[in-house]
Design a protein around this motif. Structure first.
Motif, short mmCIF file in Angstrom:
data_model
loop_
_atom_site.label_atom_id
_atom_site.label_comp_id
_atom_site.label_asym_id
_atom_site.label_seq_id
_atom_site.Cartn_x
_atom_site.Cartn_y
_atom_site.Cartn_z
N CYS A 49 67.59 11.73 9.75
CA CYS A 49 67.41 11.79 8.37
C CYS A 49 66.27 11.20 7.72
O CYS A 49 65.73 10.22 8.11
CB CYS A 49 68.65 11.47 7.93
N ASN A 50 65.44 11.81 6.86
CA ASN A 50 64.01 11.11 6.20
C ASN A 50 64.40 10.66 5.06
O ASN A 50 63.53 10.09 4.17
CB ASN A 50 63.10 12.06 6.37
N ASN A 51 65.74 10.50 4.45
CA ASN A 51 65.97 9.95 3.27
C ASN A 51 65.35 10.87 2.07
O ASN A 51 64.96 10.22 1.04
CB ASN A 51 65.59 8.73 3.05
N CYS A 52 65.12 11.92 2.21
CA CYS A 52 64.29 12.85 1.16
C CYS A 52 65.34 13.14 0.01
O CYS A 52 64.60 13.67 -1.08
CB CYS A 52 63.92 14.28 1.76
N GLY A 53 66.53 13.01 -0.16
CA GLY A 53 67.39 13.26 -1.05
C GLY A 53 67.73 14.71 -1.35
O GLY A 53 68.33 14.88 -2.38
N LYS A 54 67.22 15.44 -0.65
CA LYS A 54 67.41 17.06 -1.21
C LYS A 54 69.05 17.37 -1.21
O LYS A 54 69.36 18.30 -1.78
CB LYS A 54 66.69 17.98 -0.07
N CYS A 55 69.79 16.82 -0.29
CA CYS A 55 71.19 17.06 -0.40
C CYS A 55 72.01 16.58 -1.24
O CYS A 55 73.01 16.95 -1.53
CB CYS A 55 71.86 16.66 1.14
N CYS A 56 71.14 15.67 -2.15
CA CYS A 56 71.63 14.98 -3.43
C CYS A 56 71.38 15.96 -4.73
O CYS A 56 71.63 15.60 -5.69
CB CYS A 56 71.39 13.64 -3.48
N GLU A 57 70.64 17.01 -4.32
CA GLU A 57 70.07 18.01 -5.47
C GLU A 57 71.13 19.06 -5.51
O GLU A 57 71.13 19.84 -4.53
CB GLU A 57 68.52 18.47 -5.21
N PHE A 58 71.81 19.16 -6.76
CA PHE A 58 72.96 20.25 -6.81
C PHE A 58 72.35 21.59 -7.56
O PHE A 58 72.67 21.87 -8.59
CB PHE A 58 73.97 19.89 -7.54
N VAL A 59 71.34 22.32 -6.90
CA VAL A 59 70.81 23.49 -7.79
C VAL A 59 72.08 24.27 -7.45
O VAL A 59 72.34 25.17 -8.50
CB VAL A 59 69.44 23.92 -7.14
N LYS A 200 87.89 29.65 6.56
CA LYS A 200 86.53 30.15 6.75
C LYS A 200 85.53 29.28 7.09
O LYS A 200 85.59 28.01 6.34
CB LYS A 200 86.26 31.06 5.84
N ASP A 201 84.84 29.33 8.05
CA ASP A 201 83.75 28.33 8.26
C ASP A 201 82.67 29.16 8.56
O ASP A 201 81.75 29.01 9.83
CB ASP A 201 83.88 27.37 9.23
N ASP A 202 82.16 30.07 7.81
CA ASP A 202 81.03 31.05 8.30
C ASP A 202 80.01 31.03 7.32
O ASP A 202 79.12 32.15 7.20
CB ASP A 202 81.70 32.65 8.10
N ASN A 203 79.57 30.04 6.71
CA ASN A 203 78.58 29.87 5.97
C ASN A 203 77.19 29.65 7.17
O ASN A 203 76.96 28.76 7.63
CB ASN A 203 78.56 28.61 5.12
N GLU A 204 76.53 30.86 6.98
CA GLU A 204 75.31 30.82 8.06
C GLU A 204 74.12 30.05 7.56
O GLU A 204 73.22 30.16 8.20
CB GLU A 204 75.01 32.31 8.32
N ASP A 205 74.05 29.76 6.14
CA ASP A 205 73.11 28.93 5.63
C ASP A 205 72.66 27.66 6.35
O ASP A 205 73.57 27.06 6.69
CB ASP A 205 73.21 28.65 3.95
N LEU A 206 71.49 27.56 6.71
CA LEU A 206 70.99 26.31 7.24
C LEU A 206 70.97 25.23 5.98
O LEU A 206 70.77 25.47 5.00
CB LEU A 206 69.47 26.34 7.66
N PRO A 207 71.38 23.87 6.49
CA PRO A 207 71.50 22.88 5.56
C PRO A 207 70.03 22.81 4.90
O PRO A 207 68.96 22.93 5.75
CB PRO A 207 71.80 21.68 6.34
N VAL A 208 69.91 22.03 3.84
CA VAL A 208 68.62 21.79 3.22
C VAL A 208 67.68 21.01 3.76
O VAL A 208 66.72 20.88 3.38
CB VAL A 208 68.58 21.63 1.58
N CYS A 209 68.35 20.19 4.82
CA CYS A 209 67.27 18.97 5.50
C CYS A 209 66.05 19.69 5.84
O CYS A 209 65.73 20.76 6.39
CB CYS A 209 67.77 18.75 6.83
N PRO A 210 64.81 19.04 5.68
CA PRO A 210 63.72 19.49 5.85
C PRO A 210 63.28 19.71 7.45
O PRO A 210 64.18 19.22 8.26
CB PRO A 210 62.45 18.70 5.38
N LYS A 211 62.60 20.73 7.86
CA LYS A 211 62.33 21.18 9.36
C LYS A 211 61.92 19.92 9.82
O LYS A 211 62.35 19.65 11.18
CB LYS A 211 61.35 22.12 9.44
N GLU A 212 61.17 19.06 9.61
CA GLU A 212 60.34 17.86 10.10
C GLU A 212 61.62 16.81 10.62
O GLU A 212 61.39 16.20 11.57
CB GLU A 212 59.63 17.22 9.18
N THR A 213 62.62 16.89 10.14
CA THR A 213 63.98 15.93 10.50
C THR A 213 64.49 16.33 11.86
O THR A 213 65.15 15.67 12.73
CB THR A 213 65.06 16.10 9.43
#
Ligand code: SF4
Ligand code: SF4
Length: 278
Positions: A49-59, A200-213
């Motif tokens: 985790c690089n502490n980028c905070g993207k997971c705290c952004e609720f778009v 259901k646990d079929d959410n195929e979206d990847l988490p928002v963590c950046p690739k570099e993590t």
């Protein structure tokens, strides 16, 4: 608000929490017994985790607040004066599967909702004061609060940990991104399929963590999931099943009840000059 009304509201909230925690306890016991949540086989990608905070952004999302999170906060009411604020900021939210539960809003969402509340309760001076006080207090404890921001109300870009309630953050924040199906799978045994077949646990979206993590490759291949982390994910999934607002409660906005119950504490908190940050 009379003392009797307050007691009635507290009873109401407690009975809802009791009901939900009973269901949660039962599910968790069963999920532990049958080892229902497992790491994805072969998961081996390292993640930092690089502490980028993207997971705290609720778009396109929010953070669920489960009954067990509320209980954790309630148990800390005496030691952490910020807890009434947490409880006063929960919103009813609805996910893509039509599950109605409670969530932490973005800075923009709370600003809009509270302004709607203020208009709705224009005849109640008490409510107006409490609602405005909550907004004021949040802006005071979060120096980067911005009424147009999609970030969580407790996200502060300038603080070291970014999260102003780090030690008390909801379980969904604790498990991110390990609760994604790419990293942990759900296997419901045959004898429980009738009961949990609808989970259901079929959410195929990847988490928002950046690739570099993902330091060792493709996140689709998985991630290292320790026993402890797996247990946390199991807890999060069991919690999710208690986030449903049952029929009896669907006409009730718990955020209003919570604001009412904690209005005295919230006002006291606002009057204090030096508020300790959590
Ligand atoms: S509670 Fe904390 S960790 Fe969770 S979304 Fe808000 S700022 Fe991020
Ligand atoms: S988005 Fe991922 S990498 Fe960024 S803070 Fe959240 S968990 Fe860490």
């Amino acid at each position: 608000m009379t003392k009797e009304n307050n007691i009635e509201l507290e009873d109401y909230l407690n009975s809802w929490l009791d009901q939900m925690m009973e269901v949660y306890g039962g599910i968790l016991k069963e999920w532990e017994e049958f080892d229902i949540v497992k790491p994805v086989p072969g998961a081996h990608v390292e993640f930092n985790c690089n502490n980028c905070g993207k997971c705290c952004e609720f778009v396109n999302h929010w953070v669920w607040v489960y009954p067990s999170d509320m209980v954790k906060w309630l148990q800390n009411l005496n030691s952490e004066k910020i807890i009434p604020l947490l409880l006063g900021t929960l919103f009813p939210v609805q996910d893509y599967d039509d599950v109605i539960g409670y969530g932490l809003p973005s800075q923009k969402a709370i600003y809009e909702k509270f302004n709607q509340f203020i208009k709705l309760h224009k005849k109640s001076k008490h409510k107006q004061i409490v609602l405005k006080s909550i907004l004021k207090k949040i802006a005071q404890i979060n120096s980067t609060f911005n009424k147009n921001s999609d970030y969580c109300i407790f996200y502060n870009a300038n603080s070291d940990q970014h999260c102003l309630i780090y030690d008390f953050r909801p379980i969904q924040c604790q498990v991110f991104p390990l609760d994604y199906p790419q990293f942990t799978s759900i296997e419901i045994p045959e004898n429980l399929k009738n009961k949990y077949g609808t989970f259901k646990d079929d959410n195929e979206d990847l988490p928002v963590c950046p690739k570099e993590t993902y330091t060792n490759g493709d996140p689709l291949k998985g991630i290292m999931v320790s026993e402890d982390e797996r247990d946390l994910v199991a807890m999060e999934k069991a919690n999710y099943l208690t986030s449903y607002v049952t029929k009896d409660w669907q006409d009730t906005d718990i955020s209003e009840i919570l604001i009412e119950i904690f209005s005295k504490e919230i006002l006291k908190l606002v009057e204090e000059k030096n508020v300790r940050k959590p």
